[in-house]
Design a protein around this motif. Structure first.
Motif, mmCIF file in Angstrom:
data_model
loop_
_atom_site.group_PDB
_atom_site.id
_atom_site.type_symbol
_atom_site.label_atom_id
_atom_site.label_comp_id
_atom_site.label_asym_id
_atom_site.label_seq_id
_atom_site.Cartn_x
_atom_site.Cartn_y
_atom_site.Cartn_z
ATOM 1 N N HIS A 169 57.670 7.013 49.229
ATOM 2 C CA HIS A 169 56.481 6.981 50.079
ATOM 3 C C HIS A 169 55.209 7.063 49.245
ATOM 4 N N ALA A 170 55.204 7.879 48.193
ATOM 5 C CA ALA A 170 54.026 7.983 47.321
ATOM 6 C C ALA A 170 53.762 6.670 46.606
ATOM 7 N N GLU A 172 54.521 3.788 47.719
ATOM 8 C CA GLU A 172 54.090 2.811 48.711
ATOM 9 C C GLU A 172 52.609 2.949 49.039
ATOM 10 N N VAL A 173 52.141 4.185 49.203
ATOM 11 C CA VAL A 173 50.727 4.374 49.568
ATOM 12 C C VAL A 173 49.813 4.307 48.360
ATOM 13 N N VAL A 177 46.654 8.952 46.969
ATOM 14 C CA VAL A 177 46.463 8.757 48.409
ATOM 15 C C VAL A 177 47.268 9.816 49.163
ATOM 16 N N THR A 178 46.602 10.426 50.142
ATOM 17 C CA THR A 178 47.259 11.483 50.930
ATOM 18 C C THR A 178 48.200 10.866 51.957
ATOM 19 N N PHE A 179 49.365 11.438 52.081
ATOM 20 C CA PHE A 179 50.320 11.019 53.099
ATOM 21 C C PHE A 179 51.007 12.263 53.651
#
Length: 237
Positions: A169-170, A172-173, A177-179
């Motif tokens: 996920h990190a 990907e963003v 960037v905060t997710f």
């Protein structure tokens, strides 16, 4: 001149006439007492039967457990988001909390616990209104259904939440960037909130508003023992 003595009656006649009759003293024979008490439900009332109670307990357990789907949806919707940030260190991706002093993770467990308590109270109230009697199978089915519902809600919430692979996920963003972190139940004891709340509330409702066993009806009247055997008195003239 002395009058002749009256000969005593035969033993069988005396025992038949002087024998103690329980019905004459206001009492009943042991057999009739057993039948009467059984009719009044003192110790002869067994309820609907163990097979019926087990079947009802199984239905209650399944119905309560299916409520875990709704609990999982509410947990996913109401739980606070835990912000994460990805970074690259020596060509390797790492993920860390954006707010290290935040209490979002505690809020996730607290939300699940509060929802579990609410669902336990509602399920206990509904079961009590539908089945106004206790019994070990019904209570066990209610508690087991609450535990299975909690497990189902946990897995549903995790499935609906963000992806569990935080590194992917990190990437990907993008870097910095905060997710949102995936839903995670840190305190596994929260799974017991639902069954414990349902068990305690149902027992309390049964103690306050449950059916009462009828008082045993004992025959009225003072107890009179068997009359003393008196032989014929001799008369003399």
């Amino acid at each position: 001149m002395t009058a002749p003595l009256t000969p005593p009656p035969p033993p069988h006649e005396h025992s038949a006439q002087g024998a103690w009759q329980p019905s004459a003293a206001g009492l009943q024979a042991p057999g009739s007492q057993h039948a009467e008490y059984a009719g009044h439900g003192w110790y002869g009332q067994d309820g609907p039967g163990m097979r019926t109670e087990l079947r009802e307990a199984a239905v209650i357990a399944v119905a309560v457990a299916l409520g875990g789907v709704l609990l999982g949806v509410l947990w996913w919707w109401l739980a606070p988001h835990v912000p994460l940030v990805g970074d690259v260190v020596e060509k390797n991706w790492v993920v860390y909390l954006k707010d290290t002093e935040g209490e979002q993770a505690i809020g996730v467990d607290g939300t699940f616990t509060l929802l579990g308590l609410c669902f336990g109270a509602v399920s206990a109230l509904v079961v009590f209104l539908l089945r106004r009697r206790g019994g070990v199978p019904l209570v066990v089915g209610l508690a087991l259904g609450g535990l299975l519902g909690s497990l189902l809600a946990w897995r549903v919430g995790v499935w609906l939440g963000p992806a569990e692979d935080v590194i992917a996920h990190a990437r990907e963003v993008g870097r910095g960037v905060t997710f949102t972190a995936p839903l995670k139940l840190g305190a596994k004891g929260a799974l017991l909130a639902w069954p414990l709340a349902a068990l305690v509330l149902h027992l309390g409702l049964m103690a306050l508003f449950g059916p009462r066993d009828p008082e045993p009806e004992f025959p009225h009247g003072p107890y009179q023992g068997p009359p003393s055997a008196q032989g014929p008195a001799a008369t003399s003239g």
